[in-house]
Design a protein around this motif. Structure first.
Motif, PDB file in Angstrom:
ATOM      1  N   ASP A  97       0.846  -1.203   0.000  1.00  0.00           N
ATOM      2  CA  ASP A  97       0.000   0.000   0.000  1.00  0.00           C
ATOM      3  C   ASP A  97       0.876   1.246   0.000  1.00  0.00           C
ATOM      4  OD1 ASP A  97       0.899  -0.534   2.511  1.00  0.00           O
ATOM      5  OD2 ASP A  97      -1.061  -0.701   3.446  1.00  0.00           O
ATOM      6  N   TYR A  98       1.739   1.314  -0.989  1.00  0.00           N
ATOM      7  CA  TYR A  98       2.647   2.452  -1.116  1.00  0.00           C
ATOM      8  C   TYR A  98       2.321   3.270  -2.357  1.00  0.00           C
ATOM      9  CZ  TYR A  98       5.380   0.394   2.564  1.00  0.00           C
ATOM     10  OH  TYR A  98       5.784  -0.087   3.766  1.00  0.00           O
ATOM     11  N   GLU A  99       1.007   3.340  -2.699  1.00  0.00           N
ATOM     12  CA  GLU A  99       0.625   4.086  -3.897  1.00  0.00           C
ATOM     13  C   GLU A  99       1.108   5.521  -3.794  1.00  0.00           C
ATOM     14  OE1 GLU A  99      -1.408   2.794  -1.745  1.00  0.00           O
ATOM     15  OE2 GLU A  99      -2.980   1.569  -2.643  1.00  0.00           O
ATOM     16  N   TYR A 100       0.998   6.058  -2.609  1.00  0.00           N
ATOM     17  CA  TYR A 100       1.400   7.452  -2.430  1.00  0.00           C
ATOM     18  C   TYR A 100       1.980   7.622  -1.040  1.00  0.00           C
ATOM     19  CZ  TYR A 100       1.047  12.329  -1.161  1.00  0.00           C
ATOM     20  OH  TYR A 100       1.323  13.570  -0.693  1.00  0.00           O
ATOM     21  N   GLU A 101       3.181   8.150  -0.978  1.00  0.00           N
ATOM     22  CA  GLU A 101       3.763   8.490   0.310  1.00  0.00           C
ATOM     23  C   GLU A 101       4.235   9.931   0.224  1.00  0.00           C
ATOM     24  OE1 GLU A 101       3.665   6.760   2.998  1.00  0.00           O
ATOM     25  OE2 GLU A 101       2.665   5.149   1.933  1.00  0.00           O
ATOM     26  N   PRO A 102       3.862  10.766   1.180  1.00  0.00           N
ATOM     27  CA  PRO A 102       4.235  12.184   1.084  1.00  0.00           C
ATOM     28  C   PRO A 102       5.748  12.395   1.107  1.00  0.00           C
ATOM     29  CG  PRO A 102       2.575  11.819   2.765  1.00  0.00           C
ATOM     30  CD  PRO A 102       3.040  10.474   2.340  1.00  0.00           C
ATOM     31  N   LYS A 109       9.752   1.061  -2.373  1.00  0.00           N
ATOM     32  CA  LYS A 109       8.430   0.500  -2.601  1.00  0.00           C
ATOM     33  C   LYS A 109       7.543   1.505  -3.331  1.00  0.00           C
ATOM     34  CE  LYS A 109       8.633  -2.512   1.412  1.00  0.00           C
ATOM     35  NZ  LYS A 109       8.272  -2.667   2.820  1.00  0.00           N
ATOM     36  N   ALA A 110       7.683   2.796  -2.996  1.00  0.00           N
ATOM     37  CA  ALA A 110       6.859   3.814  -3.651  1.00  0.00           C
ATOM     38  C   ALA A 110       7.190   3.929  -5.130  1.00  0.00           C
ATOM     39  CB  ALA A 110       7.050   5.162  -2.955  1.00  0.00           C
ATOM     40  N   LYS A 111       8.452   3.645  -5.490  1.00  0.00           N
ATOM     41  CA  LYS A 111       8.858   3.744  -6.889  1.00  0.00           C
ATOM     42  C   LYS A 111       8.089   2.775  -7.776  1.00  0.00           C
ATOM     43  CE  LYS A 111      13.562   5.555  -6.561  1.00  0.00           C
ATOM     44  NZ  LYS A 111      14.981   5.187  -6.497  1.00  0.00           N
ATOM     45  N   ASP A 143       5.216   4.431  -9.234  1.00  0.00           N
ATOM     46  CA  ASP A 143       5.489   5.713  -9.860  1.00  0.00           C
ATOM     47  C   ASP A 143       5.856   5.492 -11.329  1.00  0.00           C
ATOM     48  OD1 ASP A 143       6.170   8.208 -10.542  1.00  0.00           O
ATOM     49  OD2 ASP A 143       7.665   8.523  -8.968  1.00  0.00           O
ATOM     50  N   SER A 151      -0.603  10.032   7.427  1.00  0.00           N
ATOM     51  CA  SER A 151       0.063   9.192   6.422  1.00  0.00           C
ATOM     52  C   SER A 151       0.607   7.871   6.966  1.00  0.00           C
ATOM     53  CB  SER A 151       1.244   9.970   5.835  1.00  0.00           C
ATOM     54  OG  SER A 151       2.252  10.097   6.810  1.00  0.00           O
ATOM     55  N   LYS A 191       4.803   4.045   8.720  1.00  0.00           N
ATOM     56  CA  LYS A 191       4.196   3.760   7.417  1.00  0.00           C
ATOM     57  C   LYS A 191       4.840   2.554   6.739  1.00  0.00           C
ATOM     58  CE  LYS A 191       6.950   7.339   5.247  1.00  0.00           C
ATOM     59  NZ  LYS A 191       6.845   8.700   4.750  1.00  0.00           N
ATOM     60  N   LYS A 210      -2.174   3.776   6.325  1.00  0.00           N
ATOM     61  CA  LYS A 210      -1.335   4.890   5.879  1.00  0.00           C
ATOM     62  C   LYS A 210      -2.181   6.127   5.605  1.00  0.00           C
ATOM     63  CE  LYS A 210       1.848   1.443   4.794  1.00  0.00           C
ATOM     64  NZ  LYS A 210       1.136   0.504   5.667  1.00  0.00           N
ATOM     65  N   ARG A 258      -7.876   7.674   3.820  1.00  0.00           N
ATOM     66  CA  ARG A 258      -8.217   6.599   2.893  1.00  0.00           C
ATOM     67  C   ARG A 258      -9.641   6.096   3.088  1.00  0.00           C
ATOM     68  NH1 ARG A 258      -3.231   3.369   0.955  1.00  0.00           N
ATOM     69  NH2 ARG A 258      -1.684   4.989   1.052  1.00  0.00           N
ATOM     70  N   ASP A 314      -4.943  -8.069   4.384  1.00  0.00           N
ATOM     71  CA  ASP A 314      -5.047  -6.619   4.507  1.00  0.00           C
ATOM     72  C   ASP A 314      -6.527  -6.290   4.683  1.00  0.00           C
ATOM     73  OD1 ASP A 314      -4.320  -4.011   4.577  1.00  0.00           O
ATOM     74  OD2 ASP A 314      -3.619  -3.875   2.511  1.00  0.00           O
ATOM     75  N   TRP A 344     -10.689   8.625  -1.914  1.00  0.00           N
ATOM     76  CA  TRP A 344      -9.229   8.743  -1.828  1.00  0.00           C
ATOM     77  C   TRP A 344      -8.588   8.115  -3.051  1.00  0.00           C
ATOM     78  CZ3 TRP A 344      -4.914   5.615  -1.882  1.00  0.00           C
ATOM     79  CH2 TRP A 344      -3.712   6.211  -1.486  1.00  0.00           C
ATOM     80  N   PRO A 380      -4.540   8.127  -4.943  1.00  0.00           N
ATOM     81  CA  PRO A 380      -3.187   8.657  -4.796  1.00  0.00           C
ATOM     82  C   PRO A 380      -2.968   9.805  -5.764  1.00  0.00           C
ATOM     83  CG  PRO A 380      -3.149   6.508  -5.856  1.00  0.00           C
ATOM     84  CD  PRO A 380      -4.535   6.721  -5.369  1.00  0.00           C
ATOM     85  N   PRO A 381      -2.476  10.931  -5.269  1.00  0.00           N
ATOM     86  CA  PRO A 381      -2.180  12.029  -6.184  1.00  0.00           C
ATOM     87  C   PRO A 381      -1.054  11.657  -7.129  1.00  0.00           C
ATOM     88  CG  PRO A 381      -1.435  12.556  -3.963  1.00  0.00           C
ATOM     89  CD  PRO A 381      -2.143  11.247  -3.883  1.00  0.00           C
ATOM     90  N   VAL A 416       2.105  12.014  -8.298  1.00  0.00           N
ATOM     91  CA  VAL A 416       3.342  12.655  -7.852  1.00  0.00           C
ATOM     92  C   VAL A 416       4.422  12.355  -8.878  1.00  0.00           C
ATOM     93  CG1 VAL A 416       5.036  12.832  -6.026  1.00  0.00           C
ATOM     94  CG2 VAL A 416       2.672  12.324  -5.472  1.00  0.00           C
ATOM     95  N   ARG A 444       8.171  12.392  -9.208  1.00  0.00           N
ATOM     96  CA  ARG A 444       9.360  12.535  -8.379  1.00  0.00           C
ATOM     97  C   ARG A 444      10.550  12.884  -9.251  1.00  0.00           C
ATOM     98  NH1 ARG A 444       7.295  10.792  -3.744  1.00  0.00           N
ATOM     99  NH2 ARG A 444       5.864   9.035  -3.853  1.00  0.00           N
TER     100      ARG A 444
END
Lengths: 237, 211
Positions: free
Chosen positions: A214-219, A228-230, A233, B111, B116, B123, B127, B187, B197, B199-200, B202, B204
Motif C-alpha cells: 500500500d505504497y501508492e502514495y507516500e508524502p 516500494k513507492a517507486k 510511480d 500518512s 508507514k 497509511k 483513505r 489486509d 481517496w 493517490p495524487p 506525484v 518525483r
C-alpha cells in the motif's frame, strides 16, 4: 559551581551498592548465571543431566559481548525441564519473564549468526522456528536463565508444548508468538491471535512474510519506503 | 441577498445586528464543536493537554468531549490508526450526526507517519473518511491542535448551506456514512475507499536529474 565528580559521589553515597554485587551482575540486582558462582550455567546443566537425562539439554554459548549463554531443550521435554527448574527448591525459577521467537529459514545459520538477515528466507521446509524463554528466580534473585526450543519445521509441525500450566505469564506471550511467528503451542488454553485480527492468515515476523503493498502514495518517502513507492510511480519505470 | 458589510457595521454601531441564517448557523456550529472523546496513541496526550487549563481549548468552544458519537460533531483522529482499529474509527464516524468534521492529528493519522513501513498501520485515515484539517507533527503541540481547531472554525464559518457549492452535510445527495472496511486475510478489504481517496499523481525528481 562545578558538578561534583562521580567517584566522590559514590564514596559519599550511603546506599551505594558498589562492591556488593558480583562483577557480572544482571539487571535490577539479579545475579547473572554465567558467573563463576555455584549458580553457573555449567553446574545447572550438570544437575539437569542428572535429574532428566532423557531431556537432552545442551549448552549453546553466545560468543558475542553479551555472553548470554542458553540451554537448548527438546520440545518434547520442555515442560518436564521447566517443572524441574521451578519446583526444585534450590533452583526455584518461579518467574517466566519473557517469551519470544526467532525464525530460522536456514538452519545452518542458527548456531553461528546472531540475527538472520532479512529477505534471505527460502521457503524450504528445512528451517525451523525457535522459541526463547527467559526464566528468573525471584526468591534467590538469579537470572535470567535462557531456554530455547526449536520446532521440527516451519510448516505443519511448527509445534511447541505450552508452558501456561507451569507459568501463567506465558499465556499472552505464547499467543503473540502464535500470531506473529505461527508456532502452535499445544495445550494452550486459549490459542487465538492477540495482535492481528482473527481473519488474518499470515505471520508477519517470519522472514518470508511479504507485507501488503500500500505504497501508492507516500508524502515523504525515503529508504525502503522510497523503493516500494517507486513501483507505483510511472516516471520511475 | 447579502447585506453590504459596511452597512452592517454601521448598523452594528447603532445597536442593530444584521445577519443571515447562514452566518448565524455557521457561527453557532463553529463556536461549539463537541469533539468525540477517543485517542489512539501519543497524540491523544497532547489533545488532553490542549483541553486542560494551561492551553484551555474551552476558549474556542470545544471543551465538551463527548463519550458518544451521537453527541459529537468533531472527530479528532489523534494517533496511529492500526488496520485492526480502522474499521472501528470509520464506524464511529458513521455513527456521528451531521454536520460532522474530522481533524487528522499528527503524522500517523495523516500518512502512517514513522510507522508507514509497517504491515499493520493504516497509511492515513483519509483513505476511509474525509478529513477537513490535517495537523502535521509527531506529536503536534497543543498550540498546533488549537491552530487546527481555529482553522476548522474558519472553514465552517465559510460553509455554504445552499446552492451548488454547499457543504457535504447540507447536500441531500451527500454521503453521510462511508463503507466500513472488512478484515481480510492479508489486509483490509478494500485497502482504501477509492471514491474519496486516490493517490495524487506525484512526479518525483530522478536522482541528480533535472526537474
Amino acid at each position: 559551581m562545578t558538578a561534583p565528580d562521580r567517584n566522590s559521589m559514590d564514596r559519599e553515597s550511603p546506599d551505594s551498592h558498589a562492591g556488593e554485587l558480583p562483577s557480572q551482575s544482571g539487571e535490577a540486582g539479579f545475579t547473572a548465571l554465567q558467573s563463576e558462582s555455584p549458580d553457573s550455567l555449567a553446574s545447572l546443566l550438570a544437575r539437569l543431566h542428572d535429574a532428566l537425562p532423557q531431556a537432552g539439554v545442551t549448552l549453546r554459548t553466545n560468543p558475542g559481548p553479551a555472553a548470554q549463554h542458553s540451554l537448548l531443550v527438546e520440545p518434547t521435554h520442555l515442560t518436564e525441564v521447566c517443572r524441574f527448574l521451578r519446583d526444585t527448591p534450590d533452583m526455584a525459577f518461579d518467574f517466566l519473564s519473557n517469551v519470544t521467537g526467532v525464525d530460522w529459514p536456514d538452519p545452518a545459520k542458527a548456531d553461528t549468526v546472531a540475527v538472520p538477515a532479512e529477505g534471505e528466507a527460502n521457503a524450504s521446509a528445512s528451517g525451523f522456528l525457535e522459541v526463547i524463554y527467559h526464566l528468573y528466580s525471584t526468591t534467590r534473585r538469579v537470572g535470567p536463565l535462557v531456554l530455547r526450543a526449536r520446532t521440527a519445521d516451519r510448516g505443519d509441525n511448527a509445534k511447541i508444548p505450552s508452558l501456561v500450566a507451569i507459568y501463567r505469564s506465558a499465556e499472552f506471550q505464547e499467543r503473540e508468538i502464535f500470531d506473529l511467528f505461527g508456532v502452535e503451542f499445544t495445550g494452550h488454553p486459549d490459542l487465538r491471535r492477540i495482535l492481528m485480527w482473527d481473519e488474518f492468515t499470515d505471520h508477519p515476523m517470519r522472514k518470508d512474510y511479504v507485507a501488503p503493498d500500500d505504497y501508492e502514495y507516500e508524502p515523504t518517502p525515503h529508504d525502503a519506503v522510497l523503493e516500494k513507492a517507486k513501483r507505483h510511480d510511472p516516471s520511475q519505470q | 441577498m447579502a447585506i453590504d458589510p459596511k452597512l452592517a457595521e454601521d448598523l452594528k454601531s447603532q445597536g442593530v445586528h444584521v445577519t443571515s441564517f447562514e452566518q448565524l448557523i455557521n457561527w453557532g456550529r463553529s463556536s461549539s464543536l463537541w469533539p468525540l472523546q477517543f485517542g489512539l496513541a501519543c497524540c491523544a496526550i497532547e489533545m488532553i493537554a490542549a483541553t486542560m487549563a494551561k492551553y484551555d481549548m474551552a476558549r474556542f468552544g470545544a471543551e465538551v468531549f463527548r463519550p458518544s458519537p451521537r453527541q459529537a460533531d468533531l472527530m479528532i483522529v489523534a494517533g496511529t490508526v492500526t488496520k485492526k482499529m480502522a474499521p472501528q474509527v470509520v464506524r464511529l464516524y458513521n455513527q456521528m450526526a451531521e454536520p460532522k468534521y474530522v481533524i487528522a492529528m499528527g503524522a500517523c493519522a495523516i500518512s502512517g507517519g514513522p510507522f508507514k513501513d509497517g504491515y499493520n498501520v493504516l497509511k492515513g485515515i483519509d483513505r476511509f473518511i474525509p478529513v477537513d484539517v490535517a495537523i502535521p507533527g509527531c506529536p503536534p503541540r497543543p498550540e498546533a491542535l488549537l491552530d487546527g481547531l481555529i482553522t476548522l472554525r474558519s472553514i465552517i464559518a465559510k460553509e455554504k448551506l445552499m446552492g451548488k457549492h454547499r457543504a457535504r452535510h447540507a447536500d441531500p445527495q451527500g454521503t453521510a456514512a462511508f463503507p466500513v472496511p472488512e478484515f481480510g486475510e492479508h489486509d483490509l478489504i478494500p485497502a482504501a475507499n477509492r471514491e474519496i481517496w486516490n493517490p495524487p499523481a506525484v512526479v518525483r525528481q530522478a536522482e541528480g536529474g533535472e526537474t
